[in-house]
Design an enzyme around this catalytic site. Structure first.
Site, short mmCIF file in Angstrom:
data_model
loop_
_atom_site.label_atom_id
_atom_site.label_comp_id
_atom_site.label_asym_id
_atom_site.label_seq_id
_atom_site.Cartn_x
_atom_site.Cartn_y
_atom_site.Cartn_z
N ASN A 142 0.86 -1.19 0.00
CA ASN A 142 0.00 0.00 0.00
C ASN A 142 0.90 1.24 0.00
OD1 ASN A 142 -1.89 1.97 0.37
ND2 ASN A 142 -2.43 1.40 2.48
N TRP A 143 1.02 1.85 -1.18
CA TRP A 143 1.93 3.00 -1.30
C TRP A 143 1.27 4.31 -0.87
CZ3 TRP A 143 4.22 1.39 -6.76
CH2 TRP A 143 5.04 0.27 -6.57
N LYS A 144 0.02 4.23 -0.48
CA LYS A 144 -0.72 5.42 0.00
C LYS A 144 -0.49 6.61 -0.93
CE LYS A 144 -0.21 3.50 4.58
NZ LYS A 144 -0.35 3.68 5.99
N SER A 184 2.77 -2.40 10.51
CA SER A 184 4.21 -2.35 10.83
C SER A 184 4.92 -3.68 10.55
CB SER A 184 4.40 -1.91 12.29
OG SER A 184 3.95 -0.58 12.44
N GLY A 207 1.75 2.11 10.77
CA GLY A 207 2.74 3.18 10.62
C GLY A 207 3.52 3.48 11.88
N HIS A 217 -9.82 1.11 4.35
CA HIS A 217 -8.58 1.28 5.11
C HIS A 217 -8.83 2.23 6.29
CE1 HIS A 217 -4.50 2.47 6.16
NE2 HIS A 217 -4.12 1.34 5.58
N GLU A 271 -6.05 -5.34 10.45
CA GLU A 271 -5.08 -4.27 10.66
C GLU A 271 -5.42 -3.52 11.95
OE1 GLU A 271 -2.84 -2.98 7.09
OE2 GLU A 271 -4.66 -1.82 6.94
N GLY A 308 2.66 -1.21 4.49
CA GLY A 308 2.65 0.21 4.14
C GLY A 308 4.08 0.72 4.04
C1 PEP Z 1 -1.16 0.10 6.13
O1 PEP Z 1 -1.07 1.18 5.60
O2 PEP Z 1 -2.19 -0.55 6.01
C2 PEP Z 1 -0.02 -0.42 6.89
C3 PEP Z 1 -0.09 -1.62 7.36
O3 PEP Z 1 1.02 0.43 7.05
P1 PEP Z 1 2.37 0.09 7.86
O4 PEP Z 1 2.96 -1.17 7.28
O5 PEP Z 1 3.24 1.29 7.64
O6 PEP Z 1 2.00 -0.09 9.29
#
Ligand code: PEP
Length: 275
Positions: free
Chosen positions: A18-20, A237, A196, A118, A190, A258
């Site tokens: 997920n490159w947001k 994470s 993050g 999300h 999640e 992410g």
């Molecule tokens: C996400 O954006 O869904 C995510 C899991 O981000 P991260 O890996 O940075 O926690």
């Protein structure tokens, strides 16, 4: 080769990037090019890597990874496949909906997956379980696989309400959702409070959540559909150091990444651990 006990099919691990809204179009293109070279290496099992760039980079990334027409996909020379995902969709195919993007438009770009619900969209853009429900149905109607994100907030966990939060999101988000034949659904557990943060949950908590999710799914689908059409994955994470703890055959069968998916070296290490 790892086999799925229930239907004897080769088990697939999903790795979702997920490159947001973090990369420029050029950066997304460069990263997709680097990752498409990564798929040339040999692996022991099927790995589907789903790249979810911003809408603005979908055309370029689609051209790089090639969708179903990718030569590697057809020749089956290796078992790492790159697919394209969107970070959101709208639930109508066409119409006067300024600023929205429809499943039909995404299909034209060979998008195969869409992240739905999300926590950042729920938190900052007021997306609710009803929107999630409509979007999941729109995905399925248009042969896109929804990646339904659910998870508890820090406060819900502190109050011992993790299960309540998951049950609520699943019950509302999956209302009247039917899965037929080859229609697939990915559920990404999640925990909102670790997204993050650089610190994943205790893997035991993720496994407990996956078990809760499996139990709730029985209210909606047959055991066969759950086994063959639904995949539960973990996100929050994930990095190369912890990813192995979050892939447990039959329970958690992939990860949504992410931050660590934005840097080629970090993301390819995660792929290396899982292949
Ligand atoms: C996400 O954006 O869904 C995510 C899991 O981000 P991260 O890996 O940075 O926690």
């Amino acid at each position: 080769m790892v086999k799925n006990k229930k239907n004897n099919m080769t088990q697939k691990t999903h790795i979702i990037a997920n490159w947001k809204m973090q990369l420029s179009n050029q950066e997304a293109t460069d990263l997709a090019v680097a990752l498409s070279r990564e798929t040339k290496s040999s692996v022991q099992k099927q790995i589907e890597i789903i790249l979810c760039p911003s809408f603005t980079a979908l055309v370029q990334v689609s051209a790089i990874i090639g969708g179903d027409s990718s030569p590697d996909f057809r020749r089956g020379q290796n078992d790492i496949r790159l697919q394209l995902g969107a970070q959101n969709i709208f639930y109508h195919d066409k119409g006067a909906y300024t600023g929205e993007i429809s499943p039909l438009q995404l299909k034209e770009l060979k998008v195969k997956y869409a992240i739905i619900g999300h926590s950042e969209r729920r938190q900052f853009l007021n997306e609710n379980d009803h929107d999630v429900n409509l979007k999941i149905k729109a995905c399925l109607l248009n042969s896109l696989t929804p990646i339904m994100c659910i998870g508890e907030t820090f406060e819900e966990r502190r109050l011992g309400k993790t299960a309540v939060a998951l049950i609520r999101q699943l019950t509302r988000g999956l209302e009247d959702v039917k899965l037929e034949n080859d229609q697939k659904l990915i559920i990404a557990y999640e925990p909102v409070w670790v997204i993050g943060r650089g610190q994943a949950v205790d893997p035991e908590e993720a496994l407990q959540a996956a078990q809760i999710i499996k139990r709730v799914l029985l209210d909606f689908f047959t055991p066969e559909i759950i086994a063959n059409n639904i995949t539960i994955i973990y996100g929050g994470s994930v990095d190369a150091g912890n990813v192995k703890n979050f892939v447990v055959p039959g329970l958690l069968e992939g990860v949504l990444v992410g931050s660590a998916s934005l840097i080629f070296e970090k993301f390819s290490k995660i792929i290396d651990v899982l292949k």
